[in-house]
Design a protein around this motif. Structure first.
Motif, PDB file in Angstrom:
ATOM      1  N   VAL A 134       0.830  -1.208   0.000  1.00 38.94           N
ATOM      2  CA  VAL A 134       0.000   0.000   0.000  1.00 38.94           C
ATOM      3  C   VAL A 134       0.863   1.256   0.000  1.00 38.94           C
ATOM      4  O   VAL A 134       0.500   2.278  -0.606  1.00 38.94           O
ATOM      5  CB  VAL A 134      -0.978   0.014   1.197  1.00 38.94           C
ATOM      6  N   TRP A 135       2.030   1.179   0.639  1.00 42.57           N
ATOM      7  CA  TRP A 135       2.915   2.342   0.651  1.00 42.57           C
ATOM      8  C   TRP A 135       3.426   2.648  -0.746  1.00 42.57           C
ATOM      9  O   TRP A 135       3.547   3.807  -1.137  1.00 42.57           O
ATOM     10  CB  TRP A 135       4.076   2.085   1.608  1.00 42.57           C
ATOM     11  N   ARG A 136       3.700   1.610  -1.505  1.00 48.00           N
ATOM     12  CA  ARG A 136       4.155   1.817  -2.884  1.00 48.00           C
ATOM     13  C   ARG A 136       3.104   2.559  -3.696  1.00 48.00           C
ATOM     14  O   ARG A 136       3.435   3.459  -4.477  1.00 48.00           O
ATOM     15  CB  ARG A 136       4.484   0.473  -3.537  1.00 48.00           C
ATOM     16  N   LYS A 142       1.218   9.936  -5.120  1.00 43.83           N
ATOM     17  CA  LYS A 142       1.554  11.276  -4.647  1.00 43.83           C
ATOM     18  C   LYS A 142       2.716  11.896  -5.418  1.00 43.83           C
ATOM     19  O   LYS A 142       2.730  13.092  -5.692  1.00 43.83           O
ATOM     20  CB  LYS A 142       1.885  11.224  -3.149  1.00 43.83           C
ATOM     21  N   PHE A 143       3.714  11.061  -5.778  1.00 45.58           N
ATOM     22  CA  PHE A 143       4.941  11.608  -6.357  1.00 45.58           C
ATOM     23  C   PHE A 143       5.206  11.160  -7.795  1.00 45.58           C
ATOM     24  O   PHE A 143       6.192  11.592  -8.394  1.00 45.58           O
ATOM     25  CB  PHE A 143       6.154  11.217  -5.500  1.00 45.58           C
ATOM     26  N   GLY A 144       4.343  10.285  -8.343  1.00 50.67           N
ATOM     27  CA  GLY A 144       4.592   9.781  -9.691  1.00 50.67           C
ATOM     28  C   GLY A 144       4.846  10.853 -10.726  1.00 50.67           C
ATOM     29  O   GLY A 144       5.830  10.776 -11.487  1.00 50.67           O
ATOM     30  N   PRO A 145       4.019  11.925 -10.768  1.00 54.84           N
ATOM     31  CA  PRO A 145       4.256  12.968 -11.782  1.00 54.84           C
ATOM     32  C   PRO A 145       5.599  13.682 -11.626  1.00 54.84           C
ATOM     33  O   PRO A 145       6.092  14.274 -12.585  1.00 54.84           O
ATOM     34  CB  PRO A 145       3.086  13.945 -11.546  1.00 54.84           C
ATOM     35  N   SER A 386      13.505   8.065  -3.015  1.00 53.61           N
ATOM     36  CA  SER A 386      13.985   9.276  -2.345  1.00 53.61           C
ATOM     37  C   SER A 386      12.810  10.114  -1.833  1.00 53.61           C
ATOM     38  O   SER A 386      12.824  10.604  -0.693  1.00 53.61           O
ATOM     39  CB  SER A 386      14.841  10.097  -3.314  1.00 53.61           C
ATOM     40  N   PHE A 387      11.790  10.281  -2.678  1.00 57.16           N
ATOM     41  CA  PHE A 387      10.588  11.011  -2.245  1.00 57.16           C
ATOM     42  C   PHE A 387       9.926  10.306  -1.056  1.00 57.16           C
ATOM     43  O   PHE A 387       9.472  10.945  -0.108  1.00 57.16           O
ATOM     44  CB  PHE A 387       9.584  11.118  -3.393  1.00 57.16           C
ATOM     45  N   ALA A 388       9.873   8.967  -1.143  1.00 53.97           N
ATOM     46  CA  ALA A 388       9.206   8.199  -0.093  1.00 53.97           C
ATOM     47  C   ALA A 388       9.918   8.353   1.242  1.00 53.97           C
ATOM     48  O   ALA A 388       9.266   8.487   2.289  1.00 53.97           O
ATOM     49  CB  ALA A 388       9.148   6.720  -0.490  1.00 53.97           C
ATOM     50  N   ASP A 389      11.244   8.332   1.221  1.00 58.23           N
ATOM     51  CA  ASP A 389      12.001   8.480   2.469  1.00 58.23           C
ATOM     52  C   ASP A 389      11.720   9.825   3.116  1.00 58.23           C
ATOM     53  O   ASP A 389      11.505   9.916   4.334  1.00 58.23           O
ATOM     54  CB  ASP A 389      13.507   8.336   2.197  1.00 58.23           C
ATOM     55  N   GLU A 393       9.707  10.527   6.699  1.00 54.40           N
ATOM     56  CA  GLU A 393      10.308  11.337   7.762  1.00 54.40           C
ATOM     57  C   GLU A 393       9.350  12.426   8.228  1.00 54.40           C
ATOM     58  O   GLU A 393       9.223  12.690   9.432  1.00 54.40           O
ATOM     59  CB  GLU A 393      11.619  11.968   7.272  1.00 54.40           C
ATOM     60  N   ASP A 394       8.665  13.061   7.297  1.00 56.03           N
ATOM     61  CA  ASP A 394       7.684  14.088   7.663  1.00 56.03           C
ATOM     62  C   ASP A 394       6.530  13.479   8.464  1.00 56.03           C
ATOM     63  O   ASP A 394       6.075  14.062   9.461  1.00 56.03           O
ATOM     64  CB  ASP A 394       7.127  14.766   6.405  1.00 56.03           C
TER      65      ASP A 394
END
Length: 404
Positions: A134-136, A142-145, A386-389, A393-394
């Motif tokens: 689900v995280w993938r 959220k960050f694909g574009p 990188s976006f996911a990390d 963290e946020d």
């Protein structure tokens, strides 16, 4: 059917299973909360299970601390997915478990039986896989574009993947023009220079006097170049030299070349066997306006594509663009290309013309060319990771994480 000792041994080898003692949480009630993540509990039982699972996978660091952190992160992943309405179906979870087990050359059922002998419950494995799935989807949505990869980035990645330590040479050059009927005179001059020049200063003076290459004003000096950038017909002449020595004359189209080796730098491994180059040539008449025209073109172009605009109105055969293995590139072009990076240009003489030469791209040749689609997917995944990390963290920083 119980898992066999042979199967468990195979799993042990594939996953580097450990026989280290299992850490405990020292809590009396295994189902009591160990920590609360945004009002959702992580129980002592879940922590003990994750510790067991991570020991089997030989996770580094303090196992209890890392297991607790991983469970907190999984809670945040699941909570975030729920907020986006993202879930994993039972079929997707089963497929994910099969994929993970396949890394140990086992089926999902065999993997579950094997870890079960070490005390890890199937639900622990299932929860671990579900949180990742689900995280993938959260990250891609959220960050694909923002993870678009350009063709230039793929080119650089392919070049980097094939790059090995290599031999680099620091050269000076003299290119003596040899118009039709003047080949013997050009060769005689080259031999005279070779026999009389004994210093770098002497070679530089000869270059300024006789060379037709763009480097003549610099005394023939060329910056460091990988040996593989040189035409294969030229490289043996260079490798035969010691620092300060001048090569035998090399016949090239429309001229004769001499090289002086100023320095050589060798890597720890052989250089790549060959490269391919994509380059463009624009033929210009050699007259009093040529230098101004070259300066004008240089100011207008950043890529080979820009040359098509510059060449509007000139005969079609005056602008050529091709991709060739270095072994098939004419020697005069190969020498001129050797010190260029993609997007850089130079000029050289050919008969009654000056040739404006631009390097479009240089790629190592491999026995099995890398799939551009595979490279693109790898780069996308790296960027998304990188976006996911950063996103995780946020989430961790903004979460309410407390002990009960």
């Amino acid at each position: 059917m119980p898992v066999t000792r042979r199967l468990l041994t195979a799993l042990t080898a594939a996953l580097l299973l450990s026989a280290a003692p299992v850490a405990t949480t020292a809590q009396d009630n295994p189902f009591a909360p160990r920590i609360i993540v945004n009002d959702r509990a992580v129980t002592n039982y879940e922590l003990e299970q994750r510790i067991l699972f991570m020991q089997l996978l030989r996770a580094p660091g303090n196992i209890e601390e890392e297991a607790l952190k991983a469970l907190i992160d999984d809670r945040l992943r699941m909570q975030t997915a729920k907020g986006f309405g993202i879930t994993a179906s039972p079929e997707q979870i089963e497929a994910g478990m099969e994929e993970f087990a396949g890394r140990a050359n086992l089926t999902g059922e065999q993997f579950i039986q094997a870890i079960g002998q070490a005390g890890v419950a199937p639900q622990t494995f299932r929860d671990f896989v579900e949180a990742g799935l689900v995280w993938r989807e959260v990250v891609r949505g959220k960050f694909g574009p923002q993870a678009n990869i350009t063709d230039a980035e793929i080119d650089r990645a392919i070049a980097q993947a094939a790059r090995k330590p290599e031999v680099r040479v620091l050269l000076s050059e003299i290119i003596i023009p040899a118009p039709q009927g003047g080949e013997a005179n050009a060769m005689a001059l080259a031999q005279q220079i070779q026999n009389s020049v004994t210093t770098e200063g002497g070679f530089a003076a000869a270059a300024r006097s006789y060379s037709a290459s763009a480097s003549a004003r610099r005394g023939g000096i060329i910056d460091w170049v990988p040996l593989t950038n040189l035409p294969p017909a030229i490289a043996p002449f260079v490798l035969a030299l010691g620092p300060g020595e001048v090569s035998d004359p090399v016949q090239i189209p429309g001229g004769v070349a001499l090289f002086q080796l100023r320095a050589i730098e060798e890597g720890d491994a052989p250089e790549a066997t060959s490269v391919s180059v994509e380059y463009a040539q624009l033929y210009l008449p050699a007259d009093s306006t040529t230098d101004a025209r070259v300066a004008e073109i240089t100011a207008q172009v950043d890529t080979c594509n820009d040359l098509y605009g510059v060449a509007k109105g000139v005969p079609e055969d005056q602008l050529t663009r091709e991709t060739l293995p270095m072994s098939q590139v004419p020697a005069d072009v190969g020498i001129a290309l050797a010190s260029l990076d993609p997007g850089e240009s130079t000029t050289f003489a050919r008969g009654a013309n000056r040739v404006f030469l631009m390097l479009c791209n240089r790629l190592p040749e491999t026995e099995e060319p890398l799939s551009r689609d595979a490279v693109r997917e790898q780069l996308v995944n790296q960027r998304l990771a990188s976006f996911a990390d950063g996103y995780l963290e946020d989430l961790r920083a903004n979460a309410l994480i407390r002990e009960p």
